[in-house]
Enzyme design. Structure first.
Site, PDB file in Angstrom:
ATOM      1  N   TYR A  56       0.860  -1.185   0.000  1.00  0.00           N
ATOM      2  CA  TYR A  56       0.000   0.000   0.000  1.00  0.00           C
ATOM      3  C   TYR A  56       0.892   1.230   0.000  1.00  0.00           C
ATOM      4  O   TYR A  56       1.646   1.473   0.935  1.00  0.00           O
ATOM      5  CB  TYR A  56      -0.896  -0.028   1.242  1.00  0.00           C
ATOM      6  N   TYR A  78      -7.841   9.478 -23.263  1.00  0.00           N
ATOM      7  CA  TYR A  78      -8.424   9.448 -21.926  1.00  0.00           C
ATOM      8  C   TYR A  78      -9.911   9.780 -22.053  1.00  0.00           C
ATOM      9  O   TYR A  78     -10.269  10.821 -22.600  1.00  0.00           O
ATOM     10  CB  TYR A  78      -7.711  10.487 -21.053  1.00  0.00           C
TER      11      TYR A  78
END
Lengths: 533, 533
Positions: free
Chosen positions: A135, A455
């Site tokens: 993480y 995108y």
């Protein structure tokens, strides 16, 4: 321990970005949504204190062993910390948490403060058969933090945020070594003190850390000038269950395959990146951002391609399609309030005064010759100011009953028009068939001599099951991307969301190669199981 | 079949380059050698017809099976063809052949003419346990064509020279796909017809092919402007014993590790590259090369570093040290005849008229400010004319009794002075202790923002056993490189010569990663056994 005793977690898993700076929808947006038939707000989300987590499955003995390695203050099993490390920032991740689904919560969160502690935790977890989710900033939008529990009773999140030092700085070589948990703004702050910049500004910049940039093969908004993150990396230290890898003896080498490039994009399945050495650059002394208008997307694309292939290159270069130009996402205060007609490009120039002036003059001449109209610095400055704010709008839009998400891909220039058409059609057909009229925006966000990324931002009314709604639309988009032969992802990564399309992209033998490397470095398969492959 | 029925093999394994253009030592060089104490010519080399090869170990049944796959005209077992595919172009390779050592000759040479034929040959050889040496241009200088026979009774060379087509050209995307066996000059010829260039000019350019560039992670003399070969590659097709890999869906992607970068530099141990898609550029319309003089190597290094880190970048940039500047290898006609004092840099500019003029003007201003003295275009043009000729001098030097060889490495800028000193000292001490006074030349041949490569040329009198003499010197240099933390090789590759230092560079776990990938793609280990790892 309580969350307050942990290193500052500036972000929370319910919403994008800094919780102290939420965005509100401007009145114009509400009107536009109404015109789009969206008038009913969504089910209000559960608040953190309403959410229930199942008990941590970390056994007392495993907890003791972890504490022996990293100290009690670095092993958290409280609900708040576990919740803060549950999933990432995709719309699906948010929708799940809003609905109280905490199935992916880790059983514990470990905060090692050194490479050696990371190494020791991985060896312990291998012995105890505990799955480990590396993480970093927690900003994945492709399910990179949502491992498949199958086969593992216990899952821990290994939070690298305490590895946040500038470990080395070489002013002669223009390199800097950072702990993998150093967040984007801190990287820039530490470099600014030296008169340098990294120049890496992905939209997740505020939350993401440098180890995550590496693991996810990130690309930032100034990639035209500063390059992608993989092009900035000259060295990596990686803790794997089998020991450490120290990679990068020179900028470039012919000594075998570039193993750095095998770790970049590996999304934590081979090991945990503990430090990253990057190329840095003198901080720019001049900066100009400006808008350019083109008649349509094809004309704008041709202009960007011309600059990319023949130069000179601006530092930032992006082009919105007609719809995105109208919607003008870059300026939340006027969002959905209308922009200029045609297609707007944003060009940014950073460097020395003379360099910026020279490049800008040449670019202006070229773009004018290619039919571009200079809109001045106002749209450029607005984009620069708003660029990290746009994603904050997702939360109030979700509240208002809008399903909104993004996806991206990349291809060679000649494929780009076909790719844009195919993805737009696939999304439109999928959402329309589900009964929701869709708004689909597209822009070119990163350019290369041989191609570019596309995108897409997609918005529509939420159905009763917006998670399934988006899954169907995303599946359709993925099929279109695959059929066109384009990349599964340009900079979001693979995670769990793109695993199937990625496997088809690299083929069964490519998957076996990845599995072979994983079997060597992580023979027990504890690292991010189900992510990437 | 006879050699004449095979595709033209323009080069032979006894000497560098085109046999129709041998170099002769100029009188000044002979005088210089005499002053250096070298007056006795070496033992004259055996001629090809004096050399005896052991009989081919390819069994009749294996030969029949190969012929069934590729046709009789593509399976050669005659001595001339086998000899022409024996080893590469390192000094040690030449010395061995000069002495009649043909131990590394393959048992047969296969010339497949398609990817599918390559694939079929690999599958057959896996079944029959026949080792395969992928043979591209045959220009390796690190023993990349000298596999370890151990465990294999039969070794074949798989010559890709018939895969020499321009398979695809995309004028919009600026990409071109070539068969892996297409040689450098042919690549440029095919692109010139389209108005484009690849811009990759390693010193092996005349002989090397594009698949070899990829397999060996090549870097060319214009790398400052055009990039390294690995930066040019956007797609690869690879035949492996387990099937084909098709890599490269977009210029860049975040979909997992970049598997292209795992094949680049793999030196044929994972598979045979059958086609390469490269980024190409519009052919330059202007070209200026010039010489610059700096007081010493440190001053010149600072100047090159300044341009690399702050721009603008010339297309070619290299810097000779004081000794190399004196010896002036770049101009064979005046070789050892003396150059200017101090250190000479060669700067080249290619592009459009305006671009060349603008970059050159800015560079001139910067270099003058850094103490450089412009020597005009004469030394630049001489270098450009002579750059592919210099290696031709090795053969007459070997004839004259000189041991001459090169080696190279790369490091970050801050390490460069220490690296140069350490390697020079190691070579000097090793050769002096063997009783031969050494001449050691050094130049910076490739520059990056964070570092550069160092290229050494070593000359001394041959001892009675020049192969052992060089092995000792090279070992000493390798130890110095490793102790400094620099790269085992910047562009020559690993082969068999650098295998041990490479293993130490990437560490035992790195070696296991490479072995893991090989086990996946080449489980029987037939491909280039003993090369790389």
């Amino acid at each position: 321990m309580t969350e307050s005793e942990l290193p500052v977690v500036a972000f929370h898993p319910y919403r994008w970005g800094d919780p102290d700076r939420p965005a509100e929808l401007p009145p114009t947006a509400r009107e536009a949504l109404a015109a789009f038939g969206i008038t009913e707000p969504a089910e209000p989300p559960l608040t953190p204190d309403q959410v229930r987590l199942t008990s941590s499955r970390l056994s007392a003995s495993a907890r003791d062993e972890l504490i022996a390695l990293v100290g009690a203050e670095s092993v958290a099993t409280d609900d708040a910390t576990r919740l803060a490390h549950t999933r990432g920032w995709s719309t699906t991740d948010l929708l799940k948490l809003r609905a109280g689904d905490t199935a992916d919560a880790p059983d514990a969160v470990i905060h090692p403060d050194s490479h050696d502690q990371v190494q020791a935790v991985l060896e312990l977890c291998t012995r105890l058969s505990i799955a480990v989710v590396p993480y970093s900033g927690g900003t994945s939008v492709v399910g990179g933090l949502n491992p498949v529990r199958e086969g593992f009773d216990t899952v821990i999140a290994l939070d690298t945020s305490r590895l946040d030092e500038l470990e080395a700085f070489d002013e002669v070589s223009h390199t800097a070594t950072f702990g993998a948990g150093t967040r984007g703004p801190r990287v820039e702050e530490l470099l600014r003190e030296k008169g340098f910049t990294l120049g890496h500004f992905p939209q997740s910049y505020e939350g993401a850390s440098i180890g995550g940039y590496a693991a996810a093969r990130s690309a930032g908004q100034s990639s035209a000038g500063y390059g992608r993150f993989d092009e900035m990396v000259v060295g990596l230290t990686v803790a794997t269950p089998r020991g450490a890898l120290h990679l990068g003896t020179a900028p470039k080498s012919a000594a075998g395959p570039d193993l750095r490039q095998l770790i970049l994009g590996s999304e934590g399945v081979f090991g945990v990146i503990t430090s990253v050495t990057v190329r840095v650059r003198p901080a720019p002394t001049a900066r100009v951002f400006e808008g350019w208008r083109f008649e349509n997307f094809d004309a704008g694309t041709r202009a960007l391609r011309h600059l990319t292939q023949r130069g000179p290159m601006p530092t930032v270069m992006r082009l919105s399609d007609e719809v995105e130009t109208q919607v003008n996402l870059s300026d939340p205060s006027r969002m959905l309030g209308g922009g200029p007609s045609g297609c707007m490009a944003i060009l940014g120039f950073e460097g020395s005064e003379t360099d910026v002036a020279a490049r800008r003059a040449t670019v202006s001449k070229i773009l004018t010759g290619l039919g571009g109209e200079n809109l001045g610095t106002e749209p450029g400055d607005a984009w620069r100011k708003g660029r990290f704010r746009a994603p904050y709008l997702r939360d109030p839009l979700l509240d208002a009953g809008v399903l909104i998400e993004t996806l991206e891909t990349a291809a060679f220039w000649s494929t780009l028009p076909r790719l844009r058409q195919a993805v737009t059609t696939a999304l439109t057909e999928s959402l329309t068939s589900q009964g929701t009229q869709a708004l689909i925006l597209c822009h070119i966000s990163h350019v290369y001599e041989t191609g570019a990324s596309l995108y897409f931002t997609v918005a529509c009314a939420q159905t009763a099951d917006p998670i399934a709604q988006w899954a169907a639309a995303k599946h359709a988009a993925n099929e279109a991307i695959r059929a066109t032969g384009a990349a599964s992802s340009h900079h979001h990564g693979v995670g769990t969301d793109h695993r199937d399309i990625y496997a088809r992209e690299i083929g069964p033998l490519g998957v076996e190669v990845i599995r072979g490397v994983k079997a060597t470095l992580d023979p027990a398969g504890i690292l991010n199981p189900g992510v990437l492959i």
